[in-house]
Design a protein around this motif. Structure first.
Motif, PDB file in Angstrom:
ATOM      1  N   LEU A   1      49.331  43.668  35.536  1.00  0.00           N
ATOM      2  CA  LEU A   1      48.972  42.319  35.268  1.00  0.00           C
ATOM      3  C   LEU A   1      47.970  41.965  36.324  1.00  0.00           C
ATOM      4  CD1 LEU A   1      48.737  39.623  33.616  1.00  0.00           C
ATOM      5  CD2 LEU A   1      51.065  38.975  35.124  1.00  0.00           C
ATOM      6  N   ASN A   2      46.403  42.416  36.091  1.00  0.00           N
ATOM      7  CA  ASN A   2      45.439  42.295  37.062  1.00  0.00           C
ATOM      8  C   ASN A   2      45.187  40.694  37.347  1.00  0.00           C
ATOM      9  OD1 ASN A   2      43.826  43.732  38.826  1.00  0.00           O
ATOM     10  ND2 ASN A   2      42.020  43.308  37.368  1.00  0.00           N
ATOM     11  N   LYS A   3      44.122  40.663  38.419  1.00  0.00           N
ATOM     12  CA  LYS A   3      43.742  39.442  38.914  1.00  0.00           C
ATOM     13  C   LYS A   3      44.906  38.471  39.187  1.00  0.00           C
ATOM     14  CE  LYS A   3      39.497  39.812  35.948  1.00  0.00           C
ATOM     15  NZ  LYS A   3      38.667  39.035  35.122  1.00  0.00           N
ATOM     16  N   SER A   4      46.263  38.942  39.858  1.00  0.00           N
ATOM     17  CA  SER A   4      47.270  38.281  40.455  1.00  0.00           C
ATOM     18  C   SER A   4      46.786  37.395  41.506  1.00  0.00           C
ATOM     19  CB  SER A   4      48.178  39.357  40.604  1.00  0.00           C
ATOM     20  OG  SER A   4      47.855  39.971  41.828  1.00  0.00           O
ATOM     21  N   ASP A   5      45.506  37.761  42.066  1.00  0.00           N
ATOM     22  CA  ASP A   5      45.271  36.944  43.197  1.00  0.00           C
ATOM     23  C   ASP A   5      44.676  35.399  42.741  1.00  0.00           C
ATOM     24  OD1 ASP A   5      41.771  37.245  43.264  1.00  0.00           O
ATOM     25  OD2 ASP A   5      43.206  38.812  41.997  1.00  0.00           O
ATOM     26  N   THR A   6      44.596  35.397  41.641  1.00  0.00           N
ATOM     27  CA  THR A   6      43.947  33.964  40.893  1.00  0.00           C
ATOM     28  C   THR A   6      44.952  33.066  40.622  1.00  0.00           C
ATOM     29  OG1 THR A   6      43.715  35.072  38.738  1.00  0.00           O
ATOM     30  CG2 THR A   6      41.893  35.030  40.196  1.00  0.00           C
TER      31      THR A   6
ATOM     32  N   THR B   1      48.851  43.290  39.893  1.00  0.00           N
ATOM     33  CA  THR B   1      47.684  44.016  40.797  1.00  0.00           C
ATOM     34  C   THR B   1      46.649  43.160  40.933  1.00  0.00           C
ATOM     35  OG1 THR B   1      46.581  44.731  38.759  1.00  0.00           O
ATOM     36  CG2 THR B   1      48.537  46.293  39.552  1.00  0.00           C
ATOM     37  N   SER B   2      45.855  43.363  42.092  1.00  0.00           N
ATOM     38  CA  SER B   2      44.620  42.835  42.345  1.00  0.00           C
ATOM     39  C   SER B   2      43.604  43.799  42.602  1.00  0.00           C
ATOM     40  CB  SER B   2      44.564  41.780  43.325  1.00  0.00           C
ATOM     41  OG  SER B   2      43.295  41.319  43.480  1.00  0.00           O
ATOM     42  N   ALA B   3      42.429  43.641  41.943  1.00  0.00           N
ATOM     43  CA  ALA B   3      41.430  44.974  42.374  1.00  0.00           C
ATOM     44  C   ALA B   3      40.806  44.634  43.745  1.00  0.00           C
ATOM     45  CB  ALA B   3      40.690  44.925  41.072  1.00  0.00           C
ATOM     46  N   ARG B   4      41.064  43.166  44.108  1.00  0.00           N
ATOM     47  CA  ARG B   4      40.653  42.734  45.505  1.00  0.00           C
ATOM     48  C   ARG B   4      41.636  43.220  46.592  1.00  0.00           C
ATOM     49  NH1 ARG B   4      37.180  37.765  43.015  1.00  0.00           N
ATOM     50  NH2 ARG B   4      35.748  39.058  41.766  1.00  0.00           N
ATOM     51  N   GLU B   5      42.826  43.498  46.151  1.00  0.00           N
ATOM     52  CA  GLU B   5      43.528  43.814  47.428  1.00  0.00           C
ATOM     53  C   GLU B   5      43.836  45.297  47.435  1.00  0.00           C
ATOM     54  OE1 GLU B   5      46.926  41.335  46.505  1.00  0.00           O
ATOM     55  OE2 GLU B   5      45.762  39.580  46.588  1.00  0.00           O
TER      56      GLU B   5
ATOM     57  N   PRO C   1      37.828  43.712  27.145  1.00  0.00           N
ATOM     58  CA  PRO C   1      36.797  43.505  28.092  1.00  0.00           C
ATOM     59  C   PRO C   1      36.909  42.444  29.433  1.00  0.00           C
ATOM     60  CG  PRO C   1      35.908  43.663  26.029  1.00  0.00           C
ATOM     61  CD  PRO C   1      37.420  43.546  26.021  1.00  0.00           C
ATOM     62  N   ASN C   2      36.641  43.080  30.559  1.00  0.00           N
ATOM     63  CA  ASN C   2      36.605  42.063  31.700  1.00  0.00           C
ATOM     64  C   ASN C   2      38.003  41.852  32.302  1.00  0.00           C
ATOM     65  OD1 ASN C   2      34.291  41.022  32.525  1.00  0.00           O
ATOM     66  ND2 ASN C   2      34.749  38.798  31.927  1.00  0.00           N
ATOM     67  N   VAL C   3      39.007  42.586  31.890  1.00  0.00           N
ATOM     68  CA  VAL C   3      40.243  42.207  32.446  1.00  0.00           C
ATOM     69  C   VAL C   3      40.274  43.017  33.868  1.00  0.00           C
ATOM     70  CG1 VAL C   3      41.596  42.149  30.431  1.00  0.00           C
ATOM     71  CG2 VAL C   3      41.327  44.179  31.658  1.00  0.00           C
ATOM     72  N   GLY C   4      39.182  43.684  34.330  1.00  0.00           N
ATOM     73  CA  GLY C   4      39.211  44.550  35.514  1.00  0.00           C
ATOM     74  C   GLY C   4      39.453  45.998  35.467  1.00  0.00           C
ATOM     75  N   LYS C   5      39.317  46.601  34.557  1.00  0.00           N
ATOM     76  CA  LYS C   5      39.357  48.080  34.511  1.00  0.00           C
ATOM     77  C   LYS C   5      38.511  48.789  35.312  1.00  0.00           C
ATOM     78  CE  LYS C   5      38.671  48.401  29.979  1.00  0.00           C
ATOM     79  NZ  LYS C   5      38.495  46.680  29.911  1.00  0.00           N
ATOM     80  N   SER C   6      37.372  48.307  35.301  1.00  0.00           N
ATOM     81  CA  SER C   6      36.104  49.128  36.016  1.00  0.00           C
ATOM     82  C   SER C   6      36.571  48.936  37.640  1.00  0.00           C
ATOM     83  CB  SER C   6      35.067  48.743  35.758  1.00  0.00           C
ATOM     84  OG  SER C   6      34.796  48.873  34.382  1.00  0.00           O
ATOM     85  N   SER C   7      36.634  47.561  37.788  1.00  0.00           N
ATOM     86  CA  SER C   7      37.236  47.308  39.420  1.00  0.00           C
ATOM     87  C   SER C   7      38.269  47.994  39.757  1.00  0.00           C
ATOM     88  CB  SER C   7      37.548  45.716  39.651  1.00  0.00           C
ATOM     89  OG  SER C   7      36.394  45.075  38.758  1.00  0.00           O
ATOM     90  N   LEU C   8      39.353  48.078  38.978  1.00  0.00           N
ATOM     91  CA  LEU C   8      40.614  49.049  39.258  1.00  0.00           C
ATOM     92  C   LEU C   8      40.321  50.516  39.463  1.00  0.00           C
ATOM     93  CD1 LEU C   8      43.326  47.300  37.174  1.00  0.00           C
ATOM     94  CD2 LEU C   8      43.029  47.198  39.487  1.00  0.00           C
TER      95      LEU C   8
HETATM   96  P1  GDP Z   1      36.358  45.301  32.731  1.00  0.00           P
HETATM   97  O1  GDP Z   1      35.348  45.030  31.555  1.00  0.00           O
HETATM   98  O2  GDP Z   1      37.629  45.442  32.479  1.00  0.00           O
HETATM   99  O3  GDP Z   1      36.111  46.910  33.271  1.00  0.00           O
HETATM  100  O4  GDP Z   1      36.262  44.420  33.999  1.00  0.00           O
HETATM  101  P2  GDP Z   1      35.527  44.547  35.409  1.00  0.00           P
HETATM  102  O5  GDP Z   1      36.083  45.427  36.366  1.00  0.00           O
HETATM  103  O6  GDP Z   1      34.018  44.765  34.921  1.00  0.00           O
HETATM  104  O7  GDP Z   1      35.684  43.048  35.859  1.00  0.00           O
HETATM  105  C1  GDP Z   1      35.243  41.894  35.156  1.00  0.00           C
HETATM  106  C2  GDP Z   1      35.295  40.717  36.244  1.00  0.00           C
HETATM  107  O8  GDP Z   1      36.463  40.405  36.618  1.00  0.00           O
HETATM  108  C3  GDP Z   1      34.531  41.097  37.527  1.00  0.00           C
HETATM  109  O9  GDP Z   1      33.422  39.835  37.829  1.00  0.00           O
HETATM  110  C4  GDP Z   1      35.181  41.476  38.497  1.00  0.00           C
HETATM  111  O10 GDP Z   1      34.744  41.129  39.831  1.00  0.00           O
HETATM  112  C5  GDP Z   1      36.630  40.580  38.288  1.00  0.00           C
HETATM  113  N1  GDP Z   1      37.661  41.248  38.623  1.00  0.00           N
HETATM  114  C6  GDP Z   1      38.297  42.335  38.366  1.00  0.00           C
HETATM  115  N2  GDP Z   1      39.475  42.488  39.066  1.00  0.00           N
HETATM  116  C7  GDP Z   1      39.687  41.261  39.495  1.00  0.00           C
HETATM  117  C8  GDP Z   1      40.953  40.828  40.508  1.00  0.00           C
HETATM  118  O11 GDP Z   1      41.706  41.766  40.713  1.00  0.00           O
HETATM  119  N3  GDP Z   1      40.713  39.676  40.887  1.00  0.00           N
HETATM  120  C9  GDP Z   1      39.805  39.138  40.711  1.00  0.00           C
HETATM  121  N4  GDP Z   1      39.688  37.551  41.415  1.00  0.00           N
HETATM  122  N5  GDP Z   1      38.745  39.327  39.792  1.00  0.00           N
HETATM  123  C10 GDP Z   1      38.634  40.417  39.471  1.00  0.00           C
END
Ligand code: GDP
Ligand code: ZN
Length: 474
Positions: A344-349, A377-381, A240-247
């Motif tokens: 490897l997500n959130k690479s922007d951080t 990867t970064s869901a923000r890019e 959870p929270n790794v950014g799947k939904s964002s991706l």
């Molecule tokens: P999920 O539980 O795996 O589906 O994760 P979410 O997509 O719900 O993302 C969890 C949190 O991480 C949210 O606050 C997103 O905004 C943040 N997040 C997701 N992807 C990225 C990313 O690539 N970079 C940054 N900085 N934050 C991210």
């Protein structure tokens, strides 16, 4: 369901049903012209003499005509196109009436055609007649359906190549080579008792292995063909929270999945379809892998495992801001026999150095060849989007040979597969020098199977399977 190949003239609306600018009604059969003539003013002009009727109109020419019912009441104004016997899609005499696309008008016209002696076509009957009149083989008939149903560039391209006859040509060559082998084997059965060797066994083996080489390539193309036609199913997996939904949102370019900073937000599978660079992808976001007490979430996790099993590719997502990947790593290694990629997500951080270090570490833990196997990867890019699609596409298969013969129906695949097995068996028999009778038996089976692919040999079951999927008017 077999239709008799009789002298009946059939008709149907060949455009989508409903309201449209125009609609096309297709009439096919020996009486297409004379039946249509009873409601088309332009065609009926010289109706008094059958000879002049056919000679009066030119094939592939369109004629403007008033359409009226059998009592002479005007229904519409239309463009009527005439295709002579032997020169149409079905091979029969065909009239296409392009009228105004009102269901009322098309209904009226069909009604009048039926009253004038035509029969409403069964789904797929036009294509069926084309097959029966040798205008198409079965692979081509199937490709008509694929082409109608194609929703993306690659699928349309594969279907078009099949319609042009690429697969058919390849299978025909195999049939001809196999027939040669069978003929020589059968000859040797007759002569062997007299001690005459008519066929060089090693040459025969060589030929058969060559046939199987081609068959193997065709069989391999099925997987790509299927993916092109149905789309590549990708499951996003990870804690959870790794950014799947964002991706998912990034890939689909929408906000379908809910993104929140609270772990475990995505409780169920959410999926979406997207066409990127001519390929179709069906991507599902799944609940996290985390063990949980929450019942709703447990159901979600169960579903995500099921979803993972259905996927063509698993996309494991890791979080660059985390320090622990144990569970994700475990799941990634647990699931075998699936194609996988790792993000490897959130690479922007994190810094580039840190990123590389983590990529290396994850790759080592997974027993992969190096950091480059883990896509940062970064869901923000926005750039991550095309990188991810490219990684999916190359992990799933070879799609650069679309110009070659690609099979895309399970029917073709099963028959090619059976043929391959029978040829393998016969090669074994030849190598073991067991009786030529067995070799001949297997080769006959193999040949029959290849002929079935093209419909040179067919039965009700095959025809049902091919034509039952067609919709009305095709
Ligand atoms: P999920 O539980 O795996 O589906 O994760 P979410 O997509 O719900 O993302 C969890 C949190 O991480 C949210 O606050 C997103 O905004 C943040 N997040 C997701 N992807 C990225 C990313 O690539 N970079 C940054 N900085 N934050 C991210
Ligand atoms: Zn989520």
């Amino acid at each position: 369901m077999m239709w008799n190949r009789n002298e009946q003239t059939i008709c149907a609306i060949s455009t989508p049903h409903g309201v449209g600018g125009i609609a096309v009604i297709r009439v096919s059969g020996p009486q297409a012209l004379s039946i249509s003539g009873r409601i088309c003013k332009r065609l009926s002009k010289s109706l008094s003499n059958e000879e002049t009727l056919q000679s009066h109109f030119q094939s592939h020419r369109a004629y403007f005509s008033e359409i009226h019912d059998l009592k002479g009441q005007k229904i519409d104004e239309a463009v009527v196109t005439y295709f002579a016997h032997g020169k149409s899609f079905t091979g029969e005499e065909v009239i296409e009436i392009s009228c105004h696309g009102s269901p009322y008008i098309t209904g009226q016209i069909l009604d009048q055609l039926v009253q004038a002696g035509a029969k409403i076509a069964e789904p797929g009957e036009f294509t069926y007649r084309a097959f029966m009149n040798n205008k198409l083989d079965l692979v081509q008939a199937e490709s008509v359906l694929s082409l109608i149903e194609s929703r993306n560039k690659s699928a349309a391209k594969v279907a078009l190549r099949q319609l042009e006859g690429h697969v058919s040509k390849e299978v025909e060559e195999l049939i001809s080579d196999l027939t040669w082998c069978l003929a020589h084997i059968e000859a040797s059965i007759d002569f062997i008792e007299q001690g005459i060797e008519v066929v060089d066994t090693s040459e025969l083996i060589h030929k058969l292995e060559k046939i199987n080489g081609t068959l193997e390539k065709l069989l391999q193309s099925y997987e790509s063909g299927r993916l092109i036609k149905d789309g590549i199913k990708v499951a996003l997996l990870g804690e959870p929270n790794v950014g799947k939904s964002s991706l998912l949102n990034l890939l689909l370019q929408n906000d379908k999945a809910i993104v929140t900073p609270i772990a475990g937000t995505t409780r169920d599978v959410i999926d979406g379809e997207i066409i990127f660079d001519g390929m179709k992808y069906i991507i599902s976001d799944t609940a996290g892998l985390r063990e949980t007490q929450d019942e709703v979430e447990i159901i979600g996790i169960d579903r995500s495992r099921q979803e993972a099993e259905k996927a063509d590719l698993l996309c494991f997502v890791f979080d660059a801001t985390e320090k622990e990947w144990q569970r994700s790593l475990q799941m990634a290694t647990e699931i075998q026999n699936s194609k996988k990629i790792f993000l490897l997500n959130k690479s922007d951080t994190v810094s580039a150095d840190e990123l590389y270090r983590i990529q290396d570490e994850i790759s080592m833990s997974l027993g992969l060849s190096g950091a480059q196997e883990i896509l940062a990867t970064s869901a923000r890019e926005a750039t991550s989007r095309s990188h991810i699609f490219a990684a999916i596409k190359s992990a799933v298969g070879q799609f650069d040979y679309l110009d070659e013969a690609v099979i895309s129906s399970s029917r073709q695949f099963e028959q090619a597969q059976y043929s391959f097995e029978m040829i393998s068996k016969s090669v074994d028999e030849l190598k073991n020098k067991t009786g030529a009778e067995f070799v001949a038996l297997y080769l006959k089976e193999a040949l029959l199977s290849l002929q079935k692919i093209l419909g040179q040999v067919y039965d009700d079951q095959i025809m049902d399977r091919v034509f039952k999927e067609f919709c009305l008017g095709k």
